[in-house]
Design a protein around this motif. Structure first.
Motif, PDB file in Angstrom:
ATOM      1  N   ILE A  11      -2.947  21.538 -25.784  1.00 34.93           N
ATOM      2  CA  ILE A  11      -3.582  21.173 -24.513  1.00 34.93           C
ATOM      3  C   ILE A  11      -4.071  19.728 -24.583  1.00 34.93           C
ATOM      4  O   ILE A  11      -3.868  18.943 -23.654  1.00 34.93           O
ATOM      5  CB  ILE A  11      -4.749  22.132 -24.181  1.00 34.93           C
ATOM      6  CG1 ILE A  11      -4.225  23.553 -23.968  1.00 34.93           C
ATOM      7  CG2 ILE A  11      -5.512  21.651 -22.947  1.00 34.93           C
ATOM      8  CD1 ILE A  11      -5.298  24.622 -23.995  1.00 34.93           C
ATOM      9  N   LYS A  12      -4.685  19.378 -25.699  1.00 35.25           N
ATOM     10  CA  LYS A  12      -5.161  18.000 -25.881  1.00 35.25           C
ATOM     11  C   LYS A  12      -3.987  17.022 -25.849  1.00 35.25           C
ATOM     12  O   LYS A  12      -4.053  15.961 -25.235  1.00 35.25           O
ATOM     13  CB  LYS A  12      -5.923  17.895 -27.206  1.00 35.25           C
ATOM     14  CG  LYS A  12      -6.582  16.568 -27.431  1.00 35.25           C
ATOM     15  CD  LYS A  12      -7.412  16.590 -28.713  1.00 35.25           C
ATOM     16  CE  LYS A  12      -8.106  15.256 -28.900  1.00 35.25           C
ATOM     17  NZ  LYS A  12      -8.954  15.255 -30.091  1.00 35.25           N
ATOM     18  N   ARG A  34      -9.294  25.416 -18.278  1.00 37.80           N
ATOM     19  CA  ARG A  34     -10.575  24.750 -18.557  1.00 37.80           C
ATOM     20  C   ARG A  34     -10.382  23.468 -19.361  1.00 37.80           C
ATOM     21  O   ARG A  34     -10.917  22.417 -19.012  1.00 37.80           O
ATOM     22  CB  ARG A  34     -11.486  25.724 -19.316  1.00 37.80           C
ATOM     23  CG  ARG A  34     -12.876  25.215 -19.590  1.00 37.80           C
ATOM     24  CD  ARG A  34     -13.729  26.266 -20.300  1.00 37.80           C
ATOM     25  NE  ARG A  34     -13.132  26.803 -21.510  1.00 37.80           N
ATOM     26  CZ  ARG A  34     -13.154  26.194 -22.689  1.00 37.80           C
ATOM     27  NH1 ARG A  34     -13.720  25.032 -22.835  1.00 37.80           N
ATOM     28  NH2 ARG A  34     -12.584  26.756 -23.744  1.00 37.80           N
ATOM     29  N   LEU A  35      -9.588  23.520 -20.428  1.00 34.05           N
ATOM     30  CA  LEU A  35      -9.400  22.356 -21.296  1.00 34.05           C
ATOM     31  C   LEU A  35      -8.498  21.292 -20.668  1.00 34.05           C
ATOM     32  O   LEU A  35      -8.461  20.161 -21.136  1.00 34.05           O
ATOM     33  CB  LEU A  35      -8.859  22.790 -22.660  1.00 34.05           C
ATOM     34  CG  LEU A  35      -9.830  23.653 -23.478  1.00 34.05           C
ATOM     35  CD1 LEU A  35      -9.145  24.219 -24.714  1.00 34.05           C
ATOM     36  CD2 LEU A  35     -11.078  22.871 -23.845  1.00 34.05           C
ATOM     37  N   SER A  36      -7.794  21.659 -19.591  1.00 37.22           N
ATOM     38  CA  SER A  36      -7.006  20.674 -18.833  1.00 37.22           C
ATOM     39  C   SER A  36      -7.875  19.952 -17.808  1.00 37.22           C
ATOM     40  O   SER A  36      -7.389  19.114 -17.065  1.00 37.22           O
ATOM     41  CB  SER A  36      -5.832  21.358 -18.121  1.00 37.22           C
ATOM     42  OG  SER A  36      -4.921  21.882 -19.060  1.00 37.22           O
ATOM     43  N   GLY A  37      -9.155  20.319 -17.755  1.00 34.20           N
ATOM     44  CA  GLY A  37     -10.090  19.659 -16.857  1.00 34.20           C
ATOM     45  C   GLY A  37     -10.217  20.304 -15.489  1.00 34.20           C
ATOM     46  O   GLY A  37     -10.794  19.716 -14.577  1.00 34.20           O
ATOM     47  N   LYS A  89      -5.276  24.805 -28.475  1.00 37.22           N
ATOM     48  CA  LYS A  89      -6.187  23.693 -28.163  1.00 37.22           C
ATOM     49  C   LYS A  89      -5.552  22.345 -28.487  1.00 37.22           C
ATOM     50  O   LYS A  89      -5.683  21.389 -27.720  1.00 37.22           O
ATOM     51  CB  LYS A  89      -7.504  23.850 -28.931  1.00 37.22           C
ATOM     52  CG  LYS A  89      -8.387  24.949 -28.395  1.00 37.22           C
ATOM     53  CD  LYS A  89      -9.641  25.097 -29.249  1.00 37.22           C
ATOM     54  CE  LYS A  89     -10.453  26.282 -28.804  1.00 37.22           C
ATOM     55  NZ  LYS A  89     -11.595  26.539 -29.679  1.00 37.22           N
ATOM     56  N   SER A 120      -7.957  15.466 -11.327  1.00 39.18           N
ATOM     57  CA  SER A 120      -9.022  16.320 -10.775  1.00 39.18           C
ATOM     58  C   SER A 120      -8.599  17.044  -9.503  1.00 39.18           C
ATOM     59  O   SER A 120      -9.117  18.115  -9.204  1.00 39.18           O
ATOM     60  CB  SER A 120     -10.279  15.500 -10.525  1.00 39.18           C
ATOM     61  OG  SER A 120     -10.005  14.469  -9.594  1.00 39.18           O
ATOM     62  N   GLY A 139      -2.654  16.517 -22.330  1.00 32.82           N
ATOM     63  CA  GLY A 139      -3.536  15.663 -21.536  1.00 32.82           C
ATOM     64  C   GLY A 139      -4.206  16.389 -20.395  1.00 32.82           C
ATOM     65  O   GLY A 139      -3.839  17.510 -20.035  1.00 32.82           O
ATOM     66  N   LEU A 140      -5.204  15.719 -19.824  1.00 28.83           N
ATOM     67  CA  LEU A 140      -5.954  16.276 -18.704  1.00 28.83           C
ATOM     68  C   LEU A 140      -5.112  16.235 -17.432  1.00 28.83           C
ATOM     69  O   LEU A 140      -4.322  15.315 -17.228  1.00 28.83           O
ATOM     70  CB  LEU A 140      -7.243  15.491 -18.476  1.00 28.83           C
ATOM     71  CG  LEU A 140      -8.309  15.591 -19.563  1.00 28.83           C
ATOM     72  CD1 LEU A 140      -9.474  14.667 -19.238  1.00 28.83           C
ATOM     73  CD2 LEU A 140      -8.791  17.026 -19.728  1.00 28.83           C
ATOM     74  N   ALA A 141      -5.327  17.217 -16.594  1.00 30.03           N
ATOM     75  CA  ALA A 141      -4.700  17.218 -15.277  1.00 30.03           C
ATOM     76  C   ALA A 141      -5.574  16.382 -14.344  1.00 30.03           C
ATOM     77  O   ALA A 141      -6.792  16.301 -14.542  1.00 30.03           O
ATOM     78  CB  ALA A 141      -4.591  18.650 -14.756  1.00 30.03           C
TER      79      ALA A 141
END
Length: 166
Positions: A103-104, A29-32, A100, A111, A107-109
């Motif tokens: 994960i931040k 979820r936190l990876s987007g 958390k 989409s 970075g985001l994966a």
């Protein structure tokens, strides 16, 4: 006396299995990414993790986040299991803040990324309905970042790390 030890270990297995899966859901979820597929497989995932924790056969739970076009890893999260002895204090905890933060930092994966959970078990482990053998994607060119222990219950614990492109 034996039944108390067995019940305590059973509770430890349930606590650690549940918190491993919750941690993976948070990573997704936190990876987007959308965790709905992961949540939909919760019962099967829990059955495998609990079975292999209780037999002492689970070594690592892995979450691959990959590019479906190239089939290459973007990130991989590893949760290594430690089977220690308890000092009798019955302590239990999950370090969600450390997770958390990592994960931040990772970075985001993208989409379009996809994910899948794999486990590494000892040879001869019991089969579990809903699970099959597979192999992981290559980690060539990746570096490991260790978070340390993120889940602990009476000596049964999980150390988390992630791999990212160098």
């Amino acid at each position: 006396m034996t039944s108390v030890a067995v019940n305590t270990y059973t509770y430890s297995v349930t606590y650690v299995a549940d918190n491993i899966l919750k941690s993976l859901k948070d990573i997704i979820r936190l990876s987007g990414l959308n965790p709905s597929e992961f949540v939909g497989d919760w019962e099967t995932n829990m059955r495998g993790i609990q079975t292999w924790l209780s037999t002492g056969d689970l070594e690592t739970v892995k979450l691959e986040i990959y590019d479906p076009k190239t089939n290459t890893l973007i990130f991989r999260w590893d949760i290594d299991i430690s089977y220690g002895s308890s000092d009798g204090d019955g302590s239990f905890w999950t370090d969600t803040e450390q997770l958390k933060y990592a994960i931040k930092k990772a970075g985001l994966a993208p989409s379009e990324a996809r994910y899948r959970m794999l486990v590494h078990t000892k040879p001869g482990r019991p089969d579990v309905i809903g699970w099959s053998r597979t192999s992981g994607r290559s980690t060539e060119g990746m570096v490991r970042q260790s978070l340390g222990t993120t889940v602990e219950h009476s000596g049964l614990g999980a150390r988390t790390s992630y791999l990212r492109r160098a």
